[in-house]
Scaffold this motif. Sequence first.
Motif, PDB file in Angstrom:
ATOM      1  N   GLU A 197      -8.838 -11.371   6.835  1.00  0.00           N
ATOM      2  CA  GLU A 197      -7.690 -10.806   7.558  1.00  0.00           C
ATOM      3  C   GLU A 197      -7.953 -10.867   9.063  1.00  0.00           C
ATOM      4  O   GLU A 197      -7.036 -10.869   9.869  1.00  0.00           O
ATOM      5  CB  GLU A 197      -7.479  -9.355   7.103  1.00  0.00           C
ATOM      6  CG  GLU A 197      -6.200  -8.733   7.623  1.00  0.00           C
ATOM      7  CD  GLU A 197      -6.011  -7.293   7.156  1.00  0.00           C
ATOM      8  OE1 GLU A 197      -6.858  -6.768   6.401  1.00  0.00           O
ATOM      9  OE2 GLU A 197      -5.003  -6.679   7.558  1.00  0.00           O
ATOM     10  N   HIS A 201      -2.200  10.049   6.031  1.00  0.00           N
ATOM     11  CA  HIS A 201      -3.034  10.722   5.021  1.00  0.00           C
ATOM     12  C   HIS A 201      -3.074  12.242   5.222  1.00  0.00           C
ATOM     13  O   HIS A 201      -3.136  12.999   4.258  1.00  0.00           O
ATOM     14  CB  HIS A 201      -4.457  10.148   5.023  1.00  0.00           C
ATOM     15  CG  HIS A 201      -4.535   8.789   4.393  1.00  0.00           C
ATOM     16  ND1 HIS A 201      -5.559   7.908   4.632  1.00  0.00           N
ATOM     17  CD2 HIS A 201      -3.703   8.175   3.523  1.00  0.00           C
ATOM     18  CE1 HIS A 201      -5.361   6.791   3.935  1.00  0.00           C
ATOM     19  NE2 HIS A 201      -4.233   6.927   3.254  1.00  0.00           N
ATOM     20  N   ASP A 260       3.196  -5.530   2.719  1.00  0.00           N
ATOM     21  CA  ASP A 260       1.957  -4.844   3.104  1.00  0.00           C
ATOM     22  C   ASP A 260       2.217  -3.346   3.276  1.00  0.00           C
ATOM     23  O   ASP A 260       1.789  -2.556   2.430  1.00  0.00           O
ATOM     24  CB  ASP A 260       1.382  -5.440   4.399  1.00  0.00           C
ATOM     25  CG  ASP A 260      -0.125  -5.289   4.515  1.00  0.00           C
ATOM     26  OD1 ASP A 260      -0.758  -4.920   3.518  1.00  0.00           O
ATOM     27  OD2 ASP A 260      -0.673  -5.570   5.598  1.00  0.00           O
ATOM     28  N   ASP A 261       2.884  -2.958   4.371  1.00  0.00           N
ATOM     29  CA  ASP A 261       3.125  -1.544   4.671  1.00  0.00           C
ATOM     30  C   ASP A 261       4.532  -1.431   5.249  1.00  0.00           C
ATOM     31  O   ASP A 261       4.707  -1.413   6.472  1.00  0.00           O
ATOM     32  CB  ASP A 261       2.108  -1.072   5.721  1.00  0.00           C
ATOM     33  CG  ASP A 261       0.665  -1.205   5.234  1.00  0.00           C
ATOM     34  OD1 ASP A 261       0.274  -0.427   4.348  1.00  0.00           O
ATOM     35  OD2 ASP A 261      -0.060  -2.087   5.725  1.00  0.00           O
ATOM     36  N   SER A 310      -2.987   1.799  -4.158  1.00  0.00           N
ATOM     37  CA  SER A 310      -3.322   2.968  -3.345  1.00  0.00           C
ATOM     38  C   SER A 310      -4.775   3.375  -3.572  1.00  0.00           C
ATOM     39  O   SER A 310      -5.318   3.185  -4.660  1.00  0.00           O
ATOM     40  CB  SER A 310      -2.388   4.129  -3.688  1.00  0.00           C
ATOM     41  OG  SER A 310      -2.507   5.142  -2.706  1.00  0.00           O
ATOM     42  N   THR A 311      -5.364   3.937  -2.531  1.00  0.00           N
ATOM     43  CA  THR A 311      -6.755   4.388  -2.585  1.00  0.00           C
ATOM     44  C   THR A 311      -6.791   5.833  -3.059  1.00  0.00           C
ATOM     45  O   THR A 311      -6.291   6.719  -2.347  1.00  0.00           O
ATOM     46  CB  THR A 311      -7.374   4.336  -1.162  1.00  0.00           C
ATOM     47  OG1 THR A 311      -6.803   3.241  -0.436  1.00  0.00           O
ATOM     48  CG2 THR A 311      -8.876   4.217  -1.220  1.00  0.00           C
ATOM     49  N   PHE A 326      -2.729   5.141   9.571  1.00  0.00           N
ATOM     50  CA  PHE A 326      -2.948   5.554   8.177  1.00  0.00           C
ATOM     51  C   PHE A 326      -3.602   6.936   8.110  1.00  0.00           C
ATOM     52  O   PHE A 326      -3.300   7.729   7.223  1.00  0.00           O
ATOM     53  CB  PHE A 326      -3.816   4.525   7.429  1.00  0.00           C
ATOM     54  CG  PHE A 326      -3.149   3.187   7.300  1.00  0.00           C
ATOM     55  CD1 PHE A 326      -1.897   3.088   6.713  1.00  0.00           C
ATOM     56  CD2 PHE A 326      -3.741   2.034   7.789  1.00  0.00           C
ATOM     57  CE1 PHE A 326      -1.253   1.862   6.605  1.00  0.00           C
ATOM     58  CE2 PHE A 326      -3.108   0.809   7.689  1.00  0.00           C
ATOM     59  CZ  PHE A 326      -1.862   0.718   7.095  1.00  0.00           C
ATOM     60  N   SER A 375      -9.363  -3.241   0.054  1.00  0.00           N
ATOM     61  CA  SER A 375      -8.689  -3.191   1.356  1.00  0.00           C
ATOM     62  C   SER A 375      -9.460  -2.290   2.305  1.00  0.00           C
ATOM     63  O   SER A 375     -10.644  -2.037   2.107  1.00  0.00           O
ATOM     64  CB  SER A 375      -7.243  -2.727   1.169  1.00  0.00           C
ATOM     65  OG  SER A 375      -7.194  -1.500   0.484  1.00  0.00           O
ATOM     66  N   GLY A 376      -8.796  -1.812   3.327  1.00  0.00           N
ATOM     67  CA  GLY A 376      -9.450  -0.993   4.340  1.00  0.00           C
ATOM     68  C   GLY A 376      -9.760  -1.828   5.571  1.00  0.00           C
ATOM     69  O   GLY A 376      -9.597  -3.054   5.557  1.00  0.00           O
ATOM     70  N   HIS A 379      -8.321  -8.350  -0.102  1.00  0.00           N
ATOM     71  CA  HIS A 379      -8.013  -8.702   1.287  1.00  0.00           C
ATOM     72  C   HIS A 379      -9.155  -9.612   1.753  1.00  0.00           C
ATOM     73  O   HIS A 379     -10.315  -9.196   1.748  1.00  0.00           O
ATOM     74  CB  HIS A 379      -7.974  -7.456   2.166  1.00  0.00           C
ATOM     75  CG  HIS A 379      -6.725  -6.642   2.015  1.00  0.00           C
ATOM     76  ND1 HIS A 379      -6.371  -6.048   0.841  1.00  0.00           N
ATOM     77  CD2 HIS A 379      -5.750  -6.337   2.909  1.00  0.00           C
ATOM     78  CE1 HIS A 379      -5.219  -5.401   1.020  1.00  0.00           C
ATOM     79  NE2 HIS A 379      -4.816  -5.573   2.255  1.00  0.00           N
ATOM     80  N   PHE A 411      -4.976   1.288  11.795  1.00  0.00           N
ATOM     81  CA  PHE A 411      -5.767   2.135  10.897  1.00  0.00           C
ATOM     82  C   PHE A 411      -5.756   3.605  11.323  1.00  0.00           C
ATOM     83  O   PHE A 411      -5.923   4.484  10.492  1.00  0.00           O
ATOM     84  CB  PHE A 411      -7.184   1.561  10.718  1.00  0.00           C
ATOM     85  CG  PHE A 411      -7.169   0.377   9.799  1.00  0.00           C
ATOM     86  CD1 PHE A 411      -7.078   0.549   8.423  1.00  0.00           C
ATOM     87  CD2 PHE A 411      -7.131  -0.917  10.295  1.00  0.00           C
ATOM     88  CE1 PHE A 411      -6.980  -0.529   7.567  1.00  0.00           C
ATOM     89  CE2 PHE A 411      -7.034  -2.010   9.449  1.00  0.00           C
ATOM     90  CZ  PHE A 411      -6.960  -1.820   8.077  1.00  0.00           C
ATOM     91  N   HIS A 461       0.870  -1.192   0.000  1.00  0.00           N
ATOM     92  CA  HIS A 461       0.000   0.000   0.000  1.00  0.00           C
ATOM     93  C   HIS A 461       0.898   1.230   0.000  1.00  0.00           C
ATOM     94  O   HIS A 461       1.772   1.373   0.884  1.00  0.00           O
ATOM     95  CB  HIS A 461      -0.869   0.023   1.262  1.00  0.00           C
ATOM     96  CG  HIS A 461      -1.767  -1.172   1.400  1.00  0.00           C
ATOM     97  ND1 HIS A 461      -3.023  -1.214   0.858  1.00  0.00           N
ATOM     98  CD2 HIS A 461      -1.578  -2.367   2.018  1.00  0.00           C
ATOM     99  CE1 HIS A 461      -3.585  -2.386   1.143  1.00  0.00           C
ATOM    100  NE2 HIS A 461      -2.726  -3.104   1.846  1.00  0.00           N
ATOM    101  N   LEU A 462       0.659   2.123  -0.936  1.00  0.00           N
ATOM    102  CA  LEU A 462       1.543   3.284  -1.086  1.00  0.00           C
ATOM    103  C   LEU A 462       1.757   4.041   0.229  1.00  0.00           C
ATOM    104  O   LEU A 462       2.889   4.219   0.671  1.00  0.00           O
ATOM    105  CB  LEU A 462       0.991   4.222  -2.171  1.00  0.00           C
ATOM    106  CG  LEU A 462       1.801   5.492  -2.402  1.00  0.00           C
ATOM    107  CD1 LEU A 462       3.214   5.179  -2.844  1.00  0.00           C
ATOM    108  CD2 LEU A 462       1.109   6.393  -3.421  1.00  0.00           C
ATOM    109  N   ASN A 463       0.674   4.472   0.849  1.00  0.00           N
ATOM    110  CA  ASN A 463       0.850   5.313   2.044  1.00  0.00           C
ATOM    111  C   ASN A 463       1.288   4.538   3.286  1.00  0.00           C
ATOM    112  O   ASN A 463       1.699   5.144   4.270  1.00  0.00           O
ATOM    113  CB  ASN A 463      -0.422   6.118   2.328  1.00  0.00           C
ATOM    114  CG  ASN A 463      -0.577   7.246   1.330  1.00  0.00           C
ATOM    115  OD1 ASN A 463       0.243   8.155   1.280  1.00  0.00           O
ATOM    116  ND2 ASN A 463      -1.601   7.164   0.480  1.00  0.00           N
TER     117      ASN A 463
END
Length: 356
Positions: free
Chosen positions: A206, A69, A288-289, A101-102, A65, A175-176, A203, A62, A21-23
């Motif tokens: 999870e 953001h 993942d991140d 990415s979202t 993130f 995702s999310g 996903h 979460f 995930h980009l961020n």
Amino acid sequence: MMDNEVDVFYRELPKVELHAHLNGSVSCPTIEKLISRKPHLNIGHGMTAIGKGQRRTLDECFQVFKVIHQLVDTEEDILMVATDVIKEFAADGVKYLELRSTPREEKHTGLTKKSYIETVIKAIKQCKSEGVDIDVRFLVAIDRRNGTEVAMETVKLAEDFMLSSDGLVLGLDLSGDPTVGHGKDLLPALQKAKNCGLKLSLHLSEVPSQLEESDLLLDLPPDRIGHGTFLHPAMGGSQGLVDKVVKHNIPLELCLTSNVKGQTVARYSDHHFKHWYQMGHPSVICTDDKGVFSTDLSQEYQLAASTFDLSHEAVWKLSHDAIDCIFAPDTVKQQLKQKWIYLKPQVFHYRETDSL
Ligand SMILES: CNc1ncnc2c1ncn2[C@@H]1O[C@H](COP(=O)(O)O)[C@@H](O)[C@H]1O
Ligand SMILES: [Zn+2]
């Protein structure tokens, strides 16, 4: 694990990263640059990454993130973040990367979902033109919390980019926060995406108690599964779910540090990698991140090897077999396999005389 604790073998190993995930992949140096651009936000370093030995609940992950953001909310930020992340993966020996990415809209900065995706594509093209040794593709992410309508909108956007990006946009990610929303509401959008030729990485399971949702989504079927932690009966899942995954031969994207730091898996030795790998099912090691979980792909390979006692040959096969799971076409798979053949003697430090 500190950087210098990773054996040179894992650094030199050519690797494929399919779940990033980009961020979530933003490194400390990049976070520092973002913080200095936005001092008024009063964001400290400890709020954007989970260090060695630390754990958080998935819910707390979460929250992290959300902080990131806030730091990444202009085209300029996204361009820098995407460029830095791509170069870091390349420096870690990743030869093929599918970033996801979202797309977000930020009214106060003029960012639109379309310009968000355009900016990521710009970063990919810039790295390519600079000769960075990595093939990068993009998956547009649907955040499950945003429901049916936004999912449909995202599919349309992804389809437009798939048709106009010269093969850079290949598919969709779902995702999310897994505890929010239900997959059945997103099924029509995912079905539409599949019908128009977008590849799907979802996903799934999870967290526990999502067996019904997983069962439903597996009927699509998706092209790859993110995590799938609770699908296997040994993890509280069911044989029926495993049978579906096996029948459709759906590769799993497995992220050891993410699952242990996010506390969905208690210890590395309990990770579901072992069940799927033992079955000979396509299992791809991913980060993942890498920013949030303070890791990189070399570390993840070394962690899998030390936890499950894999030889260097077995690790090589693991990274090689990941090529078959990429969303880019067969010609790209062939190119990557050639690259692996070319690099193998260097990675294993064979000398001419070894084969005599
Ligand atoms: C830890 N396990 C996870 N499970 C589910 N979704 C995750 C995730 N890690 C990251 N994301 C998803 O990726 C977003 C951040 O990157 P982008 O802003 O899209 O680049 C998060 O907001 C979440 O939607
Ligand atoms: Zn993920």
